[in-house]
Design a protein around this motif. Sequence first.
Motif, short mmCIF file in Angstrom:
data_model
loop_
_atom_site.label_atom_id
_atom_site.label_comp_id
_atom_site.label_asym_id
_atom_site.label_seq_id
_atom_site.Cartn_x
_atom_site.Cartn_y
_atom_site.Cartn_z
N MET A 45 -15.04 4.35 -1.74
CA MET A 45 -13.69 4.23 -1.17
C MET A 45 -13.01 3.05 -1.64
O MET A 45 -13.69 2.08 -1.44
CB MET A 45 -13.44 4.56 0.33
N GLN B 236 -7.18 13.15 9.88
CA GLN B 236 -7.90 12.15 8.97
C GLN B 236 -8.82 12.78 7.83
O GLN B 236 -8.87 12.11 6.80
CB GLN B 236 -8.98 11.42 9.94
N GLU B 237 -9.24 14.00 7.86
CA GLU B 237 -9.71 14.72 6.63
C GLU B 237 -8.85 14.84 5.42
O GLU B 237 -9.22 14.81 4.49
CB GLU B 237 -10.33 16.03 7.07
N LYS C 57 -7.57 11.37 3.78
CA LYS C 57 -8.45 10.43 3.04
C LYS C 57 -8.09 10.80 1.49
O LYS C 57 -8.65 9.82 0.67
CB LYS C 57 -9.89 10.74 3.39
N ARG C 58 -7.48 11.82 1.13
CA ARG C 58 -7.53 12.18 -0.23
C ARG C 58 -6.09 12.29 -0.84
O ARG C 58 -5.81 12.35 -2.00
CB ARG C 58 -7.95 13.65 -0.46
N LYS D 25 -7.19 6.03 6.89
CA LYS D 25 -7.79 6.47 5.46
C LYS D 25 -9.15 5.41 5.56
O LYS D 25 -10.15 5.74 4.90
CB LYS D 25 -6.99 5.99 4.27
N TRP D 26 -9.30 4.43 6.10
CA TRP D 26 -10.15 3.36 6.27
C TRP D 26 -10.86 3.03 7.43
O TRP D 26 -11.89 2.45 7.80
CB TRP D 26 -9.90 1.98 5.78
N LYS E 271 -16.39 0.68 7.25
CA LYS E 271 -15.26 1.35 6.53
C LYS E 271 -14.05 0.60 6.17
O LYS E 271 -13.26 0.99 5.37
CB LYS E 271 -14.85 2.41 7.72
#
Length: 299
Positions: A1, A171-172, A175-176, A236-237, A297
């Motif tokens: 990441m 959150q899923e 992240k993208r 994201k983190w 993270k």
Amino acid sequence: MEKPPIHPFIPIIIGVISISFSAIFVKLAEAESGAIAFYRMLFSVLIIAPAFFKNHVHELKMLYQRDWLFSIIAGIFLAFHFILWFESLRYTSVASSTVLVTMQPLFAFAGTYLFFKERLTMQAILSGIIAILGSFLISWGDFNISGSALFGDLLALIACVLVTGYFLFGQEVRKRISLITYTMVVYSISTICLFFYVLLKGESFGPYPFSTWIWFLLLAILPNLLGHSLFNWSIKWVSANVISIAILFEPIGASILALFIFGEKLIATQIIGGIIVIIGIMLFVLDIKALRNFFRKSN
């Protein structure tokens, strides 16, 4: 990441300060809960729309069917979180409502365990039990004030469950894709949901006093765009648990503001119960494994 441009703690702190004004603006607005929530989300969408359509609209092609499903669920959860929380502020105090609605770690613990198979430590379980005892003390004190105050506490707890689900599902997807695209998608879904809620419930879309429109706009700018959007950027983190813990500090700022603006004084059970809740949740932060996962993270 990829490494974040700034440490996630910074936007999280700014977000907490921003959302502390949320309950204050809601109580100042002369409108029903559904309408307040609708205009809060609508103005948020209108503000970010130019940036989205100019630079990010192409990212919609990156969303899979599962992403759309999770986004729809997150948007609906967010909509009803606002409805129930705003309604709770009509029955109970700002202090009680904000303390109870920020008990998200308890539900985040359960959610991450059930859906993402994250392991729960004994210390995390103990912190949850302590926080629950604190919430019972707050509710017991409010029940002695009036039955309606206890009803407001219950609404705040349900709102807490919903916003935790919003973060867990969001959150899923976040992240993208970029923050702008994620915010535009989820906030638009939430706005549509709220529009039909207001329409079916028969609440008024207006007219309202000029001051109420100002509170609607400020709700969009501060709690949403500087608050929840910064949390969405950070997620994201960091995990949903970290966001939930940070939001725990919202009641402190909101209670201070409510004291000066509305003259809402805290009773002993609110103070003691609130302290117990905060101690319970902060015990999770002292969990060495949780801290190690967080810094892994965020760095």
